[in-house]
Design a protein around this motif. Structure first.
Motif, PDB file in Angstrom:
ATOM      1  N   MET B 118       0.836  -1.199   0.000  1.00  0.00           N
ATOM      2  CA  MET B 118       0.000   0.000   0.000  1.00  0.00           C
ATOM      3  C   MET B 118       0.872   1.251   0.000  1.00  0.00           C
ATOM      4  O   MET B 118       1.980   1.235   0.507  1.00  0.00           O
ATOM      5  CB  MET B 118      -0.927  -0.004   1.224  1.00  0.00           C
ATOM      6  CG  MET B 118      -2.027  -1.056   1.128  1.00  0.00           C
ATOM      7  SD  MET B 118      -3.216  -0.704  -0.227  1.00  0.00           S
ATOM      8  CE  MET B 118      -2.804  -2.001  -1.411  1.00  0.00           C
ATOM      9  N   PRO B 119       0.384   2.344  -0.572  1.00  0.00           N
ATOM     10  CA  PRO B 119       1.217   3.545  -0.679  1.00  0.00           C
ATOM     11  C   PRO B 119       1.566   4.178   0.672  1.00  0.00           C
ATOM     12  O   PRO B 119       2.634   4.743   0.835  1.00  0.00           O
ATOM     13  CB  PRO B 119       0.373   4.507  -1.531  1.00  0.00           C
ATOM     14  CG  PRO B 119      -1.003   3.949  -1.560  1.00  0.00           C
ATOM     15  CD  PRO B 119      -0.898   2.497  -1.275  1.00  0.00           C
ATOM     16  N   LYS B 120       0.644   4.054   1.637  1.00  0.00           N
ATOM     17  CA  LYS B 120       0.908   4.659   2.947  1.00  0.00           C
ATOM     18  C   LYS B 120       1.365   3.609   3.944  1.00  0.00           C
ATOM     19  O   LYS B 120       0.951   2.453   3.885  1.00  0.00           O
ATOM     20  CB  LYS B 120      -0.380   5.293   3.501  1.00  0.00           C
ATOM     21  CG  LYS B 120      -0.788   6.560   2.789  1.00  0.00           C
ATOM     22  CD  LYS B 120      -1.767   7.377   3.651  1.00  0.00           C
ATOM     23  CE  LYS B 120      -2.912   6.535   4.208  1.00  0.00           C
ATOM     24  NZ  LYS B 120      -3.904   7.334   4.928  1.00  0.00           N
ATOM     25  N   GLU B 121       2.178   4.014   4.905  1.00  0.00           N
ATOM     26  CA  GLU B 121       2.502   3.141   6.031  1.00  0.00           C
ATOM     27  C   GLU B 121       1.197   2.766   6.748  1.00  0.00           C
ATOM     28  O   GLU B 121       0.369   3.637   7.011  1.00  0.00           O
ATOM     29  CB  GLU B 121       3.395   3.882   7.040  1.00  0.00           C
ATOM     30  CG  GLU B 121       4.843   4.004   6.646  1.00  0.00           C
ATOM     31  CD  GLU B 121       5.585   2.670   6.688  1.00  0.00           C
ATOM     32  OE1 GLU B 121       5.206   1.772   7.470  1.00  0.00           O
ATOM     33  OE2 GLU B 121       6.547   2.538   5.901  1.00  0.00           O
ATOM     34  N   PRO B 122       1.008   1.489   7.078  1.00  0.00           N
ATOM     35  CA  PRO B 122      -0.245   1.128   7.748  1.00  0.00           C
ATOM     36  C   PRO B 122      -0.292   1.600   9.196  1.00  0.00           C
ATOM     37  O   PRO B 122       0.738   1.838   9.822  1.00  0.00           O
ATOM     38  CB  PRO B 122      -0.239  -0.398   7.682  1.00  0.00           C
ATOM     39  CG  PRO B 122       1.190  -0.790   7.535  1.00  0.00           C
ATOM     40  CD  PRO B 122       1.885   0.342   6.824  1.00  0.00           C
ATOM     41  N   ASP B 123      -1.501   1.726   9.720  1.00  0.00           N
ATOM     42  CA  ASP B 123      -1.709   2.119  11.113  1.00  0.00           C
ATOM     43  C   ASP B 123      -1.294   0.960  12.026  1.00  0.00           C
ATOM     44  O   ASP B 123      -1.779  -0.160  11.875  1.00  0.00           O
ATOM     45  CB  ASP B 123      -3.205   2.425  11.294  1.00  0.00           C
ATOM     46  CG  ASP B 123      -3.494   3.042  12.652  1.00  0.00           C
ATOM     47  OD1 ASP B 123      -3.060   2.467  13.666  1.00  0.00           O
ATOM     48  OD2 ASP B 123      -4.159   4.086  12.674  1.00  0.00           O
ATOM     49  N   PRO B 124      -0.403   1.211  12.971  1.00  0.00           N
ATOM     50  CA  PRO B 124       0.054   0.117  13.860  1.00  0.00           C
ATOM     51  C   PRO B 124      -1.082  -0.552  14.635  1.00  0.00           C
ATOM     52  O   PRO B 124      -1.025  -1.751  14.896  1.00  0.00           O
ATOM     53  CB  PRO B 124       1.022   0.809  14.818  1.00  0.00           C
ATOM     54  CG  PRO B 124       1.388   2.106  14.175  1.00  0.00           C
ATOM     55  CD  PRO B 124       0.259   2.498  13.274  1.00  0.00           C
TER      56      PRO B 124
END
Lengths: 214, 214
Positions: B118-124
């Motif tokens: 995915m283009p964004k870092e995922p939410d931890p």
């Protein structure tokens, strides 16, 4: 013979099976399991009833069947009802049951459980993420149902019962007012609810409408 | 006749079908779709190929089949391979395919996508929640596979191919070193990989092993 359905009131997966039994006119009795006290996850229950640690489980004489999709398929074949009329319809039935299991149950059912039935307040980031997945899955169903009366063919099938299971719970549990947000889904739910023998989830599987843990 | 499989390299759901075609010795060719550019979610693609907006889709002559579980069931019936030998085994096959779609695909496959593609870092918080769901589902499979060679019966079935699909990707993508954390799963994957005709996901569906967007 009376079917025995291992279930609990808040389980939409159990309600999918209960609806099918009711609409097929089959006698059945509920066997309540205390899911919220962890009963389905205990080693003895897994051993005796379902290694997957989940309800529903349907007892059909000596057969112990789990996974609502397997149970629905079994009942449709055995009673010759709601399984689709052709090979193509049978494939559509399985396709939408898989869609339901992958999208509606994993996201919408889980959202509702975290929102209503878990001891801790859910994490807003998790809820927001699940909401996005739910909305995407519901948009697909809404679009399909705008063009036809039932999801997998011209008549009611077990795919409708599977997909509708969690959607019949009260709006405060899942957060959707179907008539306002998803009118085609609302009309489709009304069509199912008008079938002879249909009962709502808390009539069918009576029990607390209030969250048991908070 | 050569099957046409609409797919992309990173799709474990496409790999489930590709494995089945390879192990059944059926000729097939990939039709790559640019999932990461949104191709499967465009109106024209939904109209022409799959309203659900997802790969894989298998073209079998005039038939366009979607949902990996439907495709696997279709191939098993058509070619008389890997569908189970009795009615009880057939039910077990469907039961584990549903488990896979509900648990492995919704949580493990999604975790891997968010982590790698995915283009964004995922939410931890989301990743931690998905990891908990994955671990619980994997523990069930590990326990079952400690007691038998294949998940749904004495021999390989499409349920094994469905459940193993995402597990065959490299450890850096999903985060598990199976031999260390889940030895029964590791032995089962080795059993599948030893089947004549088997190829790994990036051999079968060649393409970038590197995340396309970050």
């Amino acid at each position: 013979m009376t079917y025995r359905l291992h279930c609990f009131s808040q389980s939409g997966n159990a309600f999918k099976v209960a609806m099918a039994l009711d609409l097929m006119g089959q006698p059945w009795e509920p066997v309540f399991v205390d899911f919220f006290a962890g009963e389905t996850r205990r080693a003895e229950w897994r051993e005796a009833v379902n290694a997957m640690g989940e309800a529903p489980v349907l007892e059909d004489g000596p057969l112990m069947l789990s996974q609502s999709g397997v149970i629905l398929d079994h009942l449709a074949r055995k009673h010759g009802r709601f399984g689709g009329e052709s090979e193509a319809e049978r494939r559509e039935v399985l396709r939408w049951i898989l869609f339901d299991n992958h999208k509606f149950t994993s996201y919408l059912a889980t959202f509702r459980f975290l929102k209503c039935f878990m001891p801790k307040e859910p994490d807003p980031a998790v809820m927001g993420w699940l909401k996005g997945r739910m909305d995407a899955a519901l948009a697909i169903a809404e679009k399909e149902l705008a063009g036809r009366d039932f999801i997998a063919g011209p008549a009611l099938t077990i795919a409708d019962l599977s997909m509708a299971g969690y959607l019949f719970y009260p709006a405060e549990e899942h957060g959707y007012d179907w008539a306002a947000s998803h009118p085609a889904i609302a009309r489709w739910l009304a069509r199912i609810a008008a079938m002879p023998g249909w009962r709502g989830p808390y009539e069918c599987l009576p029990g607390a409408r209030i969250a048991p843990l908070r």
